[in-house]
Design an enzyme around this catalytic site. Structure first.
Site, PDB file in Angstrom:
ATOM      1  N   LYS A 129       0.856  -1.192   0.000  1.00  0.00           N
ATOM      2  CA  LYS A 129       0.000   0.000   0.000  1.00  0.00           C
ATOM      3  C   LYS A 129       0.890   1.240   0.000  1.00  0.00           C
ATOM      4  CE  LYS A 129      -1.527   2.997   2.664  1.00  0.00           C
ATOM      5  NZ  LYS A 129      -1.587   4.143   1.739  1.00  0.00           N
ATOM      6  N   GLU A 162       9.456  16.398  15.455  1.00  0.00           N
ATOM      7  CA  GLU A 162       9.856  16.276  14.050  1.00  0.00           C
ATOM      8  C   GLU A 162       9.030  17.254  13.223  1.00  0.00           C
ATOM      9  OE1 GLU A 162       8.795  12.690  11.664  1.00  0.00           O
ATOM     10  OE2 GLU A 162      10.923  12.676  11.157  1.00  0.00           O
ATOM     11  N   GLY A 191       6.782   5.666   8.222  1.00  0.00           N
ATOM     12  CA  GLY A 191       5.901   6.830   8.269  1.00  0.00           C
ATOM     13  C   GLY A 191       5.964   7.483   9.638  1.00  0.00           C
ATOM     14  N   SER A 192       4.852   8.066  10.041  1.00  0.00           N
ATOM     15  CA  SER A 192       4.840   8.839  11.288  1.00  0.00           C
ATOM     16  C   SER A 192       4.828   7.925  12.521  1.00  0.00           C
ATOM     17  CB  SER A 192       3.601   9.734  11.326  1.00  0.00           C
ATOM     18  OG  SER A 192       2.438   8.926  11.336  1.00  0.00           O
ATOM     19  N   ASN A 193       5.259   8.479  13.638  1.00  0.00           N
ATOM     20  CA  ASN A 193       5.246   7.707  14.893  1.00  0.00           C
ATOM     21  C   ASN A 193       3.829   7.358  15.320  1.00  0.00           C
ATOM     22  OD1 ASN A 193       7.965   8.740  14.829  1.00  0.00           O
ATOM     23  ND2 ASN A 193       8.113   7.920  16.897  1.00  0.00           N
ATOM     24  N   VAL A 213       1.088   6.795  13.475  1.00  0.00           N
ATOM     25  CA  VAL A 213       0.543   5.662  12.723  1.00  0.00           C
ATOM     26  C   VAL A 213       1.368   4.405  12.970  1.00  0.00           C
ATOM     27  CG1 VAL A 213       0.037   4.796  10.413  1.00  0.00           C
ATOM     28  CG2 VAL A 213      -0.529   7.153  10.998  1.00  0.00           C
ATOM     29  N   GLY A 214       2.683   4.557  13.055  1.00  0.00           N
ATOM     30  CA  GLY A 214       3.543   3.387  13.296  1.00  0.00           C
ATOM     31  C   GLY A 214       3.131   2.637  14.554  1.00  0.00           C
ATOM     32  N   GLU A 250       9.624   1.904  10.880  1.00  0.00           N
ATOM     33  CA  GLU A 250      10.666   2.932  10.703  1.00  0.00           C
ATOM     34  C   GLU A 250       9.950   4.268  10.766  1.00  0.00           C
ATOM     35  OE1 GLU A 250      13.894   3.693  11.244  1.00  0.00           O
ATOM     36  OE2 GLU A 250      13.843   1.612  10.549  1.00  0.00           O
ATOM     37  N   CYS A 297      13.375  11.274   7.074  1.00  0.00           N
ATOM     38  CA  CYS A 297      13.432  10.928   8.495  1.00  0.00           C
ATOM     39  C   CYS A 297      14.849  11.115   9.029  1.00  0.00           C
ATOM     40  CB  CYS A 297      12.941   9.514   8.728  1.00  0.00           C
ATOM     41  SG  CYS A 297      13.860   8.300   7.813  1.00  0.00           S
TER      42      CYS A 297
HETATM   43  N1  LIG Z   1       9.893   8.253   8.656  1.00  0.00           N
HETATM   44  C1  LIG Z   1       9.579   8.785   7.516  1.00  0.00           C
HETATM   45  O1  LIG Z   1      10.295   8.626   6.556  1.00  0.00           O
HETATM   46  C2  LIG Z   1       8.309   9.534   7.383  1.00  0.00           C
HETATM   47  C3  LIG Z   1       7.828  10.284   8.429  1.00  0.00           C
HETATM   48  N2  LIG Z   1       6.676  10.980   8.275  1.00  0.00           N
HETATM   49  C4  LIG Z   1       6.223  11.827   9.392  1.00  0.00           C
HETATM   50  O2  LIG Z   1       4.817  11.749   9.484  1.00  0.00           O
HETATM   51  C5  LIG Z   1       4.227  13.038   9.351  1.00  0.00           C
HETATM   52  C6  LIG Z   1       2.891  12.898   8.665  1.00  0.00           C
HETATM   53  O3  LIG Z   1       3.025  12.369   7.359  1.00  0.00           O
HETATM   54  P1  LIG Z   1       1.942  11.366   6.792  1.00  0.00           P
HETATM   55  O4  LIG Z   1       2.060  11.210   5.341  1.00  0.00           O
HETATM   56  O5  LIG Z   1       0.603  11.781   7.303  1.00  0.00           O
HETATM   57  O6  LIG Z   1       2.438   9.982   7.461  1.00  0.00           O
HETATM   58  P2  LIG Z   1       1.598   8.686   7.771  1.00  0.00           P
HETATM   59  O7  LIG Z   1       2.277   7.947   8.860  1.00  0.00           O
HETATM   60  O8  LIG Z   1       0.159   9.022   7.934  1.00  0.00           O
HETATM   61  O9  LIG Z   1       1.695   7.845   6.393  1.00  0.00           O
HETATM   62  C7  LIG Z   1       2.623   6.818   6.116  1.00  0.00           C
HETATM   63  C8  LIG Z   1       1.896   5.648   5.451  1.00  0.00           C
HETATM   64  O10 LIG Z   1       0.960   5.092   6.387  1.00  0.00           O
HETATM   65  C9  LIG Z   1      -0.353   5.063   5.823  1.00  0.00           C
HETATM   66  N3  LIG Z   1      -1.331   5.228   6.901  1.00  0.00           N
HETATM   67  C10 LIG Z   1      -1.972   6.361   7.294  1.00  0.00           C
HETATM   68  N4  LIG Z   1      -2.817   6.099   8.313  1.00  0.00           N
HETATM   69  C11 LIG Z   1      -2.716   4.771   8.567  1.00  0.00           C
HETATM   70  C12 LIG Z   1      -3.309   3.902   9.530  1.00  0.00           C
HETATM   71  N5  LIG Z   1      -4.194   4.338  10.412  1.00  0.00           N
HETATM   72  N6  LIG Z   1      -2.923   2.604   9.527  1.00  0.00           N
HETATM   73  C13 LIG Z   1      -1.996   2.142   8.661  1.00  0.00           C
HETATM   74  N7  LIG Z   1      -1.425   2.917   7.725  1.00  0.00           N
HETATM   75  C14 LIG Z   1      -1.766   4.213   7.671  1.00  0.00           C
HETATM   76  C15 LIG Z   1      -0.333   6.183   4.816  1.00  0.00           C
HETATM   77  O11 LIG Z   1      -1.364   6.032   3.879  1.00  0.00           O
HETATM   78  C16 LIG Z   1       1.059   6.033   4.227  1.00  0.00           C
HETATM   79  O12 LIG Z   1       1.060   4.974   3.294  1.00  0.00           O
HETATM   80  C17 LIG Z   1       5.266  13.846   8.589  1.00  0.00           C
HETATM   81  O13 LIG Z   1       5.126  15.208   8.814  1.00  0.00           O
HETATM   82  C18 LIG Z   1       6.536  13.283   9.176  1.00  0.00           C
HETATM   83  O14 LIG Z   1       6.802  13.910  10.402  1.00  0.00           O
HETATM   84  C19 LIG Z   1       5.968  10.909   7.111  1.00  0.00           C
HETATM   85  C20 LIG Z   1       6.401  10.185   6.047  1.00  0.00           C
HETATM   86  C21 LIG Z   1       7.644   9.453   6.099  1.00  0.00           C
HETATM   87  O1  LIG Z   2      18.496   9.505   4.208  1.00  0.00           O
HETATM   88  C1  LIG Z   2      18.074   8.663   3.434  1.00  0.00           C
HETATM   89  O2  LIG Z   2      18.623   8.427   2.358  1.00  0.00           O
HETATM   90  C2  LIG Z   2      16.880   7.818   3.775  1.00  0.00           C
HETATM   91  C3  LIG Z   2      15.840   8.592   4.492  1.00  0.00           C
HETATM   92  C4  LIG Z   2      14.669   7.791   4.860  1.00  0.00           C
HETATM   93  O3  LIG Z   2      14.717   6.598   4.960  1.00  0.00           O
HETATM   94  C5  LIG Z   2      13.382   8.431   5.123  1.00  0.00           C
HETATM   95  O4  LIG Z   2      13.293   9.649   5.086  1.00  0.00           O
HETATM   96  O5  LIG Z   2      12.408   7.698   5.345  1.00  0.00           O
END
Ligand SMILES: NC(=O)C1=CN([C@@H]2O[C@H](COP(=O)(O)OP(=O)(O)OC[C@H]3O[C@@H](n4cnc5c(N)ncnc54)[C@H](O)[C@@H]3O)[C@@H](O)[C@H]2O)C=CC1
Ligand SMILES: O=C(O)CCC(=O)C(=O)O
Length: 491
Positions: free
Chosen positions: A183, A393, A236-238, A240-241, A258, A292
């Protein structure tokens, strides 16, 4: 049939289930938008429901018996083909990525090339050892470990690295004999479909890899809760994670998370300040700070604080903000309206709490950019460790300068966070470097290198709140995507 036509009009993006592109069963769609041009729809993605997810899980389940029986070399041959296809489509994939999430075309093409390299790395894994022979206390016995695939792996990926992240999750899942239900984030659905098309054109058997688009709370949560999915890998976000981890734990599925970071760079008094400035800018502001691993806290030793700050400001002010498709652009827009609002909220919070905004943090003056989610890169001075912009973050182009008296205080400040993904130090002193390596609570510790930019052949993951304490990429991936079997055999 291809999922995405390469033209300037909105494309229709279907699910990919059992080797076919399929419209969502309820016929609903959700848009993927261009953040550089408010209102421009890049694609209309399937807004799937749980019926579609069930179909994908059934397809993955029925494909897994035959897939796991192939040799690693046979599975690897398909990954090599997918790598060649992805590489040959770098321009198309890169343009789709830039149009959907805003990073510059150079970065987007670089990420696509990285996706191909990851596929090749894991293709090679199909021919590498998967176990050890362990001496038994019984002289007649042969004891060894081997590894079994987990079954159907659910992949939930974000929009910030729409090629690299899903590929570094799917490639190891597949090479070790699992089948996949993916997804992607809807923000980057067109890019995801182009990746999926590479797997299709490479000739992966039907059902081995499937993609279901839709709302995170429906399809993402559906994957976490689905009894037919044996393991879930999430970035993704903490917030949702944690939900994904709890849903997986509740039904005994394996999971890997992650999540975020609040990554520090320490600039020591003996650092090469020009290099440290470049690393701060590249680590903190590339991809508009939406990594991240992005640098967000810049901890500078008192002796060089003012000099470093002035050098940093001169270079940050010169960065060119614009549409990522424009070759002159250094910094693209925030990826969405939601990200833009979050970043502006943090900038206002920083000002309210008494930090001094030295530059940026505004919509650019250029009227040509008024239609996008652009923010000029922001540098805050006089940031204290308790301020919100030093703790949470932001995921945007915002740097927070924090002054430290000495190296011990700098390391303590670096560790003063709930996160622990990446940390960097600029110094010429070996002793400082060694203390930093030993005392920093981060999964990636980088000396004279920026906080971002991970290497695909090395383990990647965080300490503390940044991950589920597991590691992705490199050889470490085998730990998540397989289960160890200890075999004891006697004639
Ligand atoms: N670690 C990383 O690389 C990332 C961190 N983030 C952080 O999260 C914040 C919000 O970004 P979002 O796009 O809203 O992240 P998110 O955590 O909502 O989305 C990440 C993934 O999870 C899915 N998702 C959303 N809600 C879900 C649920 N209840 N159960 C399972 N999967 C679900 C989304 O559709 C997407 O595929 C950003 O501002 C950033 O701080 C966001 C994206 C990547
Ligand atoms: O720094 C990178 O190349 C990877 C970053 C990453 O995994 C992320 O933002 O989710």
């Amino acid at each position: 049939m291809t999922a995405v036509q390469e033209n300037q009009d909105a494309v229709t993006i279907d699910n990919y289930i059992s080797g076919d592109w399929r419209a969502p069963s309820a016929g609903e769609r959700m848009p993927s938008l261009n953040p550089a041009k408010r209102g421009e729809i890049v694609g209309m993605a399937a807004a799937s429901d749980l019926t579609d997810l069930d179909e994908a899980v059934k397809a993955a389940e029925s494909a897994r018996g035959a897939w796991r029986k192939l040799t690693g070399a046979q599975r690897g041959a398909l990954l090599f083909k997918a790598a060649d296809l992805l590489e040959s489509r770098m321009e198309t994939v890169g343009r789709a990525m830039t149009r959907e999430m805003g990073k510059t075309l150079g970065e987007a093409k670089g990420e696509t090339a990285r996706g191909a390299a990851i596929l090749r790395y894991y293709a090679g894994e199909g021919m590498r050892p998967i176990g050890d022979v362990i001496p038994s206390t019984d002289a007649e016995a042969l004891m060894f470990t081997t590894r079994a695939p987990l079954g159907v792996v659910g992949v939930v990926s974000p929009w910030n690295f729409p090629v690299a992240i899903p590929v570094w999750k799917m490639a190891p899942a597949l090479i070790y004999g699992n089948t996949v239900v993916w997804k992607p984030a809807v923000e980057t659905a067109a890019t995801a479909a182009l990746v999926m098309q590479c797997f299709h054109d490479a000739g992966f058997p039907a059902g081995v890899v499937n993609m279901v688009l839709g709302d995170g709370a429906v399809i993402g949560q559906g994957i976490a809760a689905h009894p037919g999915i044996h393991a879930i890998t999430f970035t993704g976000s903490n917030r949702v994670g944690k939900q994904v981890g709890q849903a997986a734990l509740a039904r005994g599925a394996k999971y890997q998370l992650e999540m975020g970071g609040k990554n520090p760079i320490i600039v020591a008094a003996d650092a090469d300040l020009d290099l440290a400035v470049d690393a701060t800018i590249s680590g903190g502001l590339r991809s508009t700070g939406q990594k991240c691993t992005a640098t967000s806290r810049v901890i500078v030793l008192s002796g060089v604080y003012e000099t470093f700050r002035e050098k940093l400001l001169a270079k940050v002010r010169a960065l060119r903000v614009g549409d990522g498709l424009d070759a002159e652009t250094w910094l693209g827009p925030c990826a969405s309206a939601k990200q833009y609002e979050t970043v502006m909220r943090y900038i206002n919070k920083g000002i309210e709490e008494g930090a001094e905004l030295l530059t940026g943090g505004k919509q650019p003056d250029d009227p040509a950019l008024s239609e996008g989610y652009f923010v000029t890169p922001a540098v805050f001075d006089k940031v204290t460790p308790s301020m919100t912009i030093a703790r949470e973050e932001i995921f945007g182009p915002v740097l927070a300068l924090i002054e430290a008296r000495d190296m011990a205080e700098a390391i303590a400040l670096a560790n003063d966070t709930e996160y622990g993904l990446s940390a960097s130090l600029y110094t010429r002193d070996l002793g400082s470097a060694l203390s930093f390596i030993q005392e920093t609570d981060a999964g990636l510790v980088r000396v004279n290198a920026e906080t971002a930019g991970v290497e695909l052949q090395a383990p990647f993951g965080g300490m503390k709140g940044s991950s589920s304490h597991s590691r992705e990429q490199g050889q470490a991936a085998i730990e998540f995507y397989t289960s160890v079997k200890t075999v004891f055999m006697k004639p």
